[in-house]
Design a protein around this motif. Structure first.
Motif, PDB file in Angstrom:
ATOM      1  N   ALA A 102      45.470 -24.737  65.866  1.00 25.81           N
ATOM      2  CA  ALA A 102      46.308 -25.996  65.877  1.00 25.81           C
ATOM      3  C   ALA A 102      47.033 -25.897  67.200  1.00 25.81           C
ATOM      4  CB  ALA A 102      47.500 -25.844  64.819  1.00 25.81           C
ATOM      5  N   VAL A 103      46.981 -26.869  68.036  1.00 22.27           N
ATOM      6  CA  VAL A 103      47.575 -27.101  69.330  1.00 22.27           C
ATOM      7  C   VAL A 103      48.883 -27.683  69.238  1.00 22.27           C
ATOM      8  CG1 VAL A 103      47.210 -28.349  71.465  1.00 22.27           C
ATOM      9  CG2 VAL A 103      45.142 -27.923  70.073  1.00 22.27           C
ATOM     10  N   PRO A 104      50.044 -26.869  69.914  1.00 29.98           N
ATOM     11  CA  PRO A 104      51.316 -27.147  69.864  1.00 29.98           C
ATOM     12  C   PRO A 104      51.448 -28.461  70.472  1.00 29.98           C
ATOM     13  CG  PRO A 104      50.995 -25.395  71.414  1.00 29.98           C
ATOM     14  CD  PRO A 104      49.404 -25.588  70.688  1.00 29.98           C
ATOM     15  N   LEU A 163      61.163 -18.831  60.333  1.00 27.82           N
ATOM     16  CA  LEU A 163      62.422 -19.843  60.573  1.00 27.82           C
ATOM     17  C   LEU A 163      63.146 -19.908  59.250  1.00 27.82           C
ATOM     18  CD1 LEU A 163      60.546 -22.763  62.405  1.00 27.82           C
ATOM     19  CD2 LEU A 163      61.988 -21.098  63.319  1.00 27.82           C
ATOM     20  N   TYR A 164      62.458 -20.154  58.130  1.00 26.20           N
ATOM     21  CA  TYR A 164      63.330 -20.389  56.870  1.00 26.20           C
ATOM     22  C   TYR A 164      64.226 -19.009  56.467  1.00 26.20           C
ATOM     23  CZ  TYR A 164      63.066 -25.322  55.641  1.00 26.20           C
ATOM     24  OH  TYR A 164      63.659 -26.709  55.766  1.00 26.20           O
ATOM     25  N   GLN A 211      57.206 -33.389  64.772  1.00 24.78           N
ATOM     26  CA  GLN A 211      55.989 -32.761  65.210  1.00 24.78           C
ATOM     27  C   GLN A 211      56.203 -31.237  65.213  1.00 24.78           C
ATOM     28  OE1 GLN A 211      55.134 -34.592  68.956  1.00 24.78           O
ATOM     29  NE2 GLN A 211      54.453 -36.561  67.917  1.00 24.78           N
ATOM     30  N   SER A 212      57.286 -30.883  65.686  1.00 22.17           N
ATOM     31  CA  SER A 212      57.735 -29.412  65.541  1.00 22.17           C
ATOM     32  C   SER A 212      57.665 -28.945  64.133  1.00 22.17           C
ATOM     33  CB  SER A 212      58.938 -29.163  66.399  1.00 22.17           C
ATOM     34  OG  SER A 212      59.027 -29.585  67.755  1.00 22.17           O
ATOM     35  N   TYR A 213      58.233 -29.566  63.236  1.00 22.70           N
ATOM     36  CA  TYR A 213      58.273 -29.030  61.859  1.00 22.70           C
ATOM     37  C   TYR A 213      56.678 -28.767  61.517  1.00 22.70           C
ATOM     38  CZ  TYR A 213      59.560 -28.509  57.099  1.00 22.70           C
ATOM     39  OH  TYR A 213      59.809 -28.023  55.962  1.00 22.70           O
ATOM     40  N   ARG A 214      56.029 -29.987  61.578  1.00 16.27           N
ATOM     41  CA  ARG A 214      54.489 -29.818  61.202  1.00 16.27           C
ATOM     42  C   ARG A 214      53.678 -28.794  61.846  1.00 16.27           C
ATOM     43  NH1 ARG A 214      55.187 -35.460  60.822  1.00 16.27           N
ATOM     44  NH2 ARG A 214      54.591 -35.820  62.829  1.00 16.27           N
ATOM     45  N   TYR A 215      54.125 -28.500  62.948  1.00 17.67           N
ATOM     46  CA  TYR A 215      53.281 -27.385  63.753  1.00 17.67           C
ATOM     47  C   TYR A 215      53.608 -26.197  63.186  1.00 17.67           C
ATOM     48  CZ  TYR A 215      51.911 -24.343  67.165  1.00 17.67           C
ATOM     49  OH  TYR A 215      51.309 -23.142  67.884  1.00 17.67           O
ATOM     50  N   TYR A 216      54.996 -25.762  63.022  1.00 22.58           N
ATOM     51  CA  TYR A 216      55.480 -24.587  62.254  1.00 22.58           C
ATOM     52  C   TYR A 216      55.123 -24.466  60.931  1.00 22.58           C
ATOM     53  CZ  TYR A 216      58.312 -23.749  66.557  1.00 22.58           C
ATOM     54  OH  TYR A 216      58.742 -23.559  67.827  1.00 22.58           O
ATOM     55  N   VAL A 221      52.172 -25.590  59.833  1.00 17.97           N
ATOM     56  CA  VAL A 221      50.852 -25.225  59.796  1.00 17.97           C
ATOM     57  C   VAL A 221      50.610 -23.855  59.914  1.00 17.97           C
ATOM     58  CG1 VAL A 221      48.623 -25.439  60.974  1.00 17.97           C
ATOM     59  CG2 VAL A 221      49.805 -27.479  60.456  1.00 17.97           C
ATOM     60  N   HIS A 222      51.340 -23.208  60.709  1.00 18.78           N
ATOM     61  CA  HIS A 222      51.525 -21.795  60.985  1.00 18.78           C
ATOM     62  C   HIS A 222      52.347 -21.183  59.837  1.00 18.78           C
ATOM     63  CE1 HIS A 222      50.009 -23.400  64.722  1.00 18.78           C
ATOM     64  NE2 HIS A 222      49.615 -21.889  64.895  1.00 18.78           N
ATOM     65  N   ASN A 223      52.112 -21.106  58.949  1.00 16.17           N
ATOM     66  CA  ASN A 223      53.027 -20.748  57.609  1.00 16.17           C
ATOM     67  C   ASN A 223      53.836 -19.318  58.062  1.00 16.17           C
ATOM     68  OD1 ASN A 223      52.023 -22.681  55.836  1.00 16.17           O
ATOM     69  ND2 ASN A 223      50.300 -21.181  55.240  1.00 16.17           N
ATOM     70  N   LYS A 224      53.491 -18.425  58.641  1.00 17.98           N
ATOM     71  CA  LYS A 224      54.213 -17.231  59.094  1.00 17.98           C
ATOM     72  C   LYS A 224      55.518 -17.750  59.829  1.00 17.98           C
ATOM     73  CE  LYS A 224      51.422 -15.185  62.782  1.00 17.98           C
ATOM     74  NZ  LYS A 224      52.443 -15.302  63.761  1.00 17.98           N
ATOM     75  N   ASP A 225      55.234 -18.640  60.560  1.00 18.27           N
ATOM     76  CA  ASP A 225      56.193 -19.308  61.655  1.00 18.27           C
ATOM     77  C   ASP A 225      57.305 -20.034  60.779  1.00 18.27           C
ATOM     78  OD1 ASP A 225      54.926 -18.164  63.675  1.00 18.27           O
ATOM     79  OD2 ASP A 225      54.119 -19.857  64.314  1.00 18.27           O
TER      80      ASP A 225
END
Length: 117
Positions: free
Chosen positions: A25-27, A100-101, A85-90, A92-96
């Motif tokens: 995934a491209v940030p 965060l949560y 867009q940032s939320y969707r990116y993070y 996609v990167h489940n560990k990110d």
């Protein structure tokens, strides 16, 4: 015969998942840093609690929440699209998103502890 469409759907979803691997995934160009996302998510969940505590009708609750979210993004100088867009990116990167949560939950728990004392 009914199992065939289900099997095809499972195979198709597996193939799509392989094509959208998190490491590929491209940030987005407007990706918010993790620290900023944590701030926004904490405030977002506090706003959600405030709206729930107001005991308004569903449509009024939704309108109030939308206004609080708009005000929050404006105060932090973040666009709605940059946030999502940032939320969707993070996401996609489940560990990110998990990271965060984890911080968001710790922050909310600290606030709750401070209010109880």
């Amino acid at each position: 015969m009914k199992k065939l469409p289900v099997c095809l759907a499972l195979i198709l979803s597996a193939l799509l998942a392989c094509c959208q691997r998190p490491e590929e995934a491209v940030p987005p160009s407007s990706l918010l840093p993790k620290e900023k996302m944590v701030q926004l998510l904490v405030e977002l969940h506090l706003n959600e609690s405030r709206v729930e505590a107001a005991h308004l009708r569903a449509d009024s609750s939704q309108a109030l929440f939308n206004q609080l979210q708009k005000d929050m993004l404006w105060r932090h100088e973040v666009t709605d699209s940059a946030f999502w867009q940032s939320y969707r990116y993070y996401a996609v990167h489940n560990k990110d998103l998990d990271e965060l949560y984890g911080i968001v939950l710790d922050s909310l728990a600290m606030r709750k502890a401070q209010l109880q004392h």
